[in-house]
Enzyme design. Structure first.
Site, mmCIF file in Angstrom:
data_model
loop_
_atom_site.group_PDB
_atom_site.id
_atom_site.type_symbol
_atom_site.label_atom_id
_atom_site.label_comp_id
_atom_site.label_asym_id
_atom_site.label_seq_id
_atom_site.Cartn_x
_atom_site.Cartn_y
_atom_site.Cartn_z
ATOM 1 N N GLY A 167 0.748 -1.041 -0.275
ATOM 2 C CA GLY A 167 -0.239 0.554 0.092
ATOM 3 C C GLY A 167 0.867 1.210 0.079
ATOM 4 N N LYS B 95 7.122 0.239 -13.423
ATOM 5 C CA LYS B 95 7.680 -0.225 -13.453
ATOM 6 C C LYS B 95 8.457 -1.080 -14.282
ATOM 7 C CE LYS B 95 8.350 -3.498 -9.781
ATOM 8 N NZ LYS B 95 7.883 -3.347 -8.567
ATOM 9 N N TRP C 199 2.047 2.502 -2.609
ATOM 10 C CA TRP C 199 2.055 3.631 -3.674
ATOM 11 C C TRP C 199 0.405 4.939 -3.332
ATOM 12 C CZ3 TRP C 199 3.956 3.274 -9.167
ATOM 13 C CH2 TRP C 199 5.041 2.657 -9.159
ATOM 14 N N ASP D 194 -5.841 -12.124 -8.802
ATOM 15 C CA ASP D 194 -4.631 -11.781 -9.432
ATOM 16 C C ASP D 194 -5.203 -10.927 -11.319
ATOM 17 O OD1 ASP D 194 -2.782 -12.766 -11.169
ATOM 18 O OD2 ASP D 194 -2.898 -14.761 -10.580
ATOM 19 N N ASP E 259 -4.447 -6.182 -6.429
ATOM 20 C CA ASP E 259 -3.175 -6.786 -6.496
ATOM 21 C C ASP E 259 -3.427 -8.384 -5.774
ATOM 22 O OD1 ASP E 259 0.078 -6.144 -5.028
ATOM 23 O OD2 ASP E 259 -0.822 -8.244 -4.337
ATOM 24 N N ASP F 146 3.288 -1.114 -10.036
ATOM 25 C CA ASP F 146 4.445 -1.411 -9.417
ATOM 26 C C ASP F 146 4.500 -3.130 -9.646
ATOM 27 O OD1 ASP F 146 6.633 -0.785 -8.927
ATOM 28 O OD2 ASP F 146 5.802 -0.330 -6.573
#
Length: 208
Positions: A62, A163, A64, A98, A82, A123
Site C-alpha cells: 500500500g 515499473k 503508493w 490476480d 493486488d 508497481d
C-alpha cells in the site's frame, strides 16, 4: 529446525534492514519504501492533483496508494488491485485478486466504471527466481497487461507510471508507450536499489 538462508537472501535481508528508506518508512509509519519512489516521481513530473481518479496495480502493501491519497484529497479516488491482501486505507477501493485473471480484471473494470481515469500506475512484479531469462519475460507480461489497461481507461491527457525491468523487450515496450503519450521519461528514483534492474517509465499527456 528451520532451513538455512541462502547467501543471497541473507544479503537482501541485511541490505533491507540497513536501508535508510526502509528505516524512514518505519519511523513515519509508511507501508513501504515505495512511498519515497513515488514522492520523488511526483516532485519531478507532477503527476497527481486533487480530485483525480487513480488506478494502482500491484498495490500491496500500500505504499503508493498511501502516498496518492495525500495528493488527490477527499474528492479523489484510488482503485487498487493486488494478488496479496492489503490493510484498508481511507480513500482506497481495494480488490484482492490476480490481475492476470479475466474475472478479476472484469471486476476491476467494473469498479472503474464508465468514467475515464487520470492516472494508471503499476508497481507489479513477478516472484523473482534470480534468472533473468525467466524473470524478464514474466515481468514484461505484467507490464504489457498494465499498458493494455491504461489504453482502455485513461482519459486524454492522462498519465501512466510503470515499473519495468530492463532487458529483452524493454525498447519495444518503450516504443509502444511513446506512440500513445506526448512525453515519456525514464526515472530511476534514489529510493530504488542501485543493484536492481528496475526503472520507472513516466508517461504523460495521453494522446487523443
Amino acid at each position: 529446525m528451520g532451513k538455512k538462508r541462502s547467501a543471497s537472501s541473507s544479503r537482501w535481508l541485511q541490505e533491507h534492514f540497513s536501508d535508510k528508506y526502509v528505516q524512514q518508512a518505519q519511523k513515519k509509519g509508511l507501508r513501504s519504501r515505495a512511498w519515497f519512489k513515488l514522492d520523488e516521481i511526483q516532485g519531478t513530473d507532477k503527476i497527481f492533483r486533487p480530485g483525480m481518479t487513480v488506478v494502482d496495480l500491484g498495490a500491496a502493501p500500500g505504499g503508493w496508494s498511501q502516498y496518492v491519497v495525500t495528493q488527490i484529497g477527499d474528492k479523489g479516488r484510488v482503485i487498487a488491485c493486488d494478488l496479496l491482501p492489503m490493510d484498508p486505507i481511507v480513500g482506497v477501493d481495494f480488490l484482492q485478486g490476480d490481475f492476470r485473471d479475466e474475472l478479476v480484471l472484469a471486476a476491476l473494470m467494473e469498479r472503474v466504471g464508465d468514467a475515464k481515469v487520470q492516472v494508471v500506475m503499476s508497481d507489479m512484479a513477478p516472484n523473482m527466481s534470480g534468472t533473468p531469462s525467466v524473470d524478464i519475460p514474466r515481468a514484461m507480461y505484467l507490464v504489457e497487461l498494465a499498458f493494455e489497461m491504461a489504453k482502455d481507461v485513461l482519459a486524454p491527457g492522462g498519465s501512466f507510471v510503470v515499473k519495468v525491468f530492463q532487458g529483452e523487450g524493454f525498447d519495444e515496450y518503450l516504443g509502444q508507450i511513446r506512440s500513445l503519450f506526448t512525453k515519456v521519461k525514464i526515472r530511476k528514483p534514489e529510493a530504488s536499489r542501485a543493484r536492481s534492474r528496475e526503472v520507472y517509465i513516466v508517461a504523460t499527456g495521453r494522446k487523443l
